[in-house]
Write an enzyme that holds these catalytic residues in place. Structure first.
Site, PDB file in Angstrom:
ATOM      1  N   HIS A   1     -19.408  38.983   1.401  1.00 54.70           N
ATOM      2  CA  HIS A   1     -20.444  40.044   0.994  1.00 54.70           C
ATOM      3  C   HIS A   1     -21.439  40.235   1.549  1.00 54.70           C
ATOM      4  CE1 HIS A   1     -20.903  43.321  -1.838  1.00 54.70           C
ATOM      5  NE2 HIS A   1     -22.176  42.971  -2.073  1.00 54.70           N
TER       6      HIS A   1
ATOM      7  N   ASP B   1     -16.996  45.490  -4.436  1.00 49.73           N
ATOM      8  CA  ASP B   1     -17.752  46.634  -4.052  1.00 49.73           C
ATOM      9  C   ASP B   1     -17.609  46.392  -2.368  1.00 49.73           C
ATOM     10  OD1 ASP B   1     -18.745  44.859  -6.260  1.00 49.73           O
ATOM     11  OD2 ASP B   1     -20.849  45.723  -6.026  1.00 49.73           O
TER      12      ASP B   1
ATOM     13  N   ARG C   1     -17.528  49.882 -12.545  1.00 50.71           N
ATOM     14  CA  ARG C   1     -17.949  50.223 -11.184  1.00 50.71           C
ATOM     15  C   ARG C   1     -17.354  49.536 -10.103  1.00 50.71           C
ATOM     16  NH1 ARG C   1     -23.758  52.133 -10.892  1.00 50.71           N
ATOM     17  NH2 ARG C   1     -24.572  50.029 -10.049  1.00 50.71           N
TER      18      ARG C   1
ATOM     19  N   GLY D   1     -14.198  50.866  -9.589  1.00 51.05           N
ATOM     20  CA  GLY D   1     -14.342  51.882  -8.815  1.00 51.05           C
ATOM     21  C   GLY D   1     -14.731  51.899  -7.428  1.00 51.05           C
ATOM     22  N   TRP D   2     -15.476  50.965  -7.047  1.00 48.63           N
ATOM     23  CA  TRP D   2     -15.650  50.853  -5.585  1.00 48.63           C
ATOM     24  C   TRP D   2     -14.293  50.686  -4.676  1.00 48.63           C
ATOM     25  CZ3 TRP D   2     -19.816  52.533  -3.980  1.00 48.63           C
ATOM     26  CH2 TRP D   2     -21.080  52.350  -4.443  1.00 48.63           C
TER      27      TRP D   2
END
Length: 410
Positions: free
Chosen positions: A170, A181, A251, A254-255
């Site tokens: 990341h 993400d 979220r 969602g990413w």
């Protein structure tokens, strides 16, 4: 007596002044109540995508100002917002939306292609995301600065550190970790660059990123994906047996879903990994339905809606809405997801959208930010996720709202 009289007189004058100020305020509100009919840029006859975009441009005449910073910065959230502006330009043909993107590009990238404030050696996957807007800028203007900037970002992916299982870290400061993400931050740019300027030879590697984090974060009981995975199992938030983080954050999923529907644009129909990615999209989308609130939205911590402090969060719900709508439109998801996406959008309008008297649009109930590790330390607990600030008009919530509105033609 004179002293008392003067005191009474001062109080009387203060009261009258307050009444006059209050009257002026009420008069101003009354005047604004008619503005919705005369202010065309916020008119309720416009699609929601344009109403919000125009509101953003009014509040922030330059895109770099949307983060409320005093200086421009290369930022994944601005990249998210301007991705939505690019789609808006493509659908409406209105130059002001492209100009908003171009001004950002010219401000952040000098004539040699150097990106202001970007440091490759930080190996932050977030820094790749804004690169998606450069393809359209380069194609439209033929300005070589954008091509050079894309090459710089592509070189980061070439050198970016990887876990032992070949997953992109990341960030350099988070060794051996993959977060959901990061799939959105890196994969769509990687795929578009590889199929535009190279020969598409890295699509297997891109699919591997989705496959690896799916395998390592999937919860078999719920079908949901945990936020992150530490292959070294050294982080305090990581499960010592499998390296998974302890909670589901809407979220983050969602990413992942947005990454899937966007990256699939670059996979040929005969590519063997295309069906794998479509299968992930279907599995996660179906699993999320069990946790959808009656309003059509989802909670900040997806599976713990009954717990005190949890709340219906805008950005994750918007990202699901967009992924469902585009997934259905592209034929990846079954018919029912079209109506589910509309239900979610209706929930956004009733629960998080706020419209001022003149028609200006705001998005409420947005989690400002969330992550794992760092300083101060973020432990991934339920208490942590609900403790992050809840804000209005943060780019995590404005960009996906525009994308969802466009995908649904709302």
């Amino acid at each position: 007596m004179n002293v008392r009289f003067r005191r009474v007189n001062q109080i009387f004058l203060a009261i009258m002044l307050c009444l006059m100020i209050s009257s002026c305020k009420n008069e101003k509100k009354l005047d604004n109540s008619n503005a919705i009919a005369t202010n065309e840029q916020f008119s309720d006859s416009l699609p929601w995508s344009q109403r919000l975009a125009n509101s953003i441009m009014k509040r922030h005449p330059k895109a770099w100002q949307t983060e409320n910073d005093s200086l421009p910065k290369w930022n994944y959230k601005i990249g998210l917002l301007l991705t939505s502006f690019e789609r808006l330009f493509e659908q409406t043909g209105e130059d002001k939306y492209f100009d908003y993107i171009q001004e950002f590009g010219e401000t952040l990238i000098d004539s040699s292609g150097t990106i202001y404030g970007y440091t490759k050696d930080s190996y932050n996957i977030d820094n790749i995301n804004a690169g998606k807007i450069l393809f359209k800028l380069y194609k439209t203007t033929n300005d070589q600065r954008y091509l050079q900037a894309m090459k710089t970002l592509r070189s980061q992916l070439e050198d970016h550190p990887r876990t032992p299982s070949n997953g992109l870290w990341h960030k350099k400061i988070y060794p051996n970790q993959m977060w959901l993400d990061g799939l959105y931050m890196g994969a769509p740019f990687y795929a578009q660059y590889n199929t535009t300027f190279e020969d598409g030879d890295r699509l297997d590697d891109i699919a591997h990123q989705f496959e690896l984090i799916w395998k390592q974060t999937l919860d078999e009981e719920t079908g949901l994906l945990f936020h992150a995975w530490d292959e070294s199992k050294q982080m305090g938030w990581a499960n010592k047996k499998d390296g998974k983080s302890p909670n589901f954050w809407s979220r983050s999923m969602g990413w992942y879903l947005m990454a899937l529907v966007d990256v699939l644009d670059f996979y040929p129909e005969n590519h063997p990994k295309r069906s794998v990615l479509i299968n992930y999209l279907n599995q996660l989308s179906e699993s999320l339905l069990a946790f959808q609130h009656t309003t059509g939205l989802w909670y900040q911590v997806t599976d713990k809606g009954e717990m005190e402090g949890n709340y219906l969060e805008a950005s994750g719900s918007e990202m699901f809405c967009y992924a469902f709508a585009k997934g259905h439109e592209k034929g990846y998801l079954p018919e029912k997801f079209k109506s589910i996406a509309h239900k979610t959008f209706d929930g956004l309008l009733s629960e998080v959208v706020e419209v001022e008297a003149d028609g200006e649009v705001h998005i409420n109930n947005i989690c400002k930010s969330a992550g794992l590790g760092g300083n101060p330390y973020r432990d991934g607990s339920f208490e942590y996720y609900i403790s992050e600030p809840i804000v209005t008009d943060n780019l995590h919530g404005t960009g996906p709202f525009i994308l969802a509105a466009l995908a649904l033609n709302r």
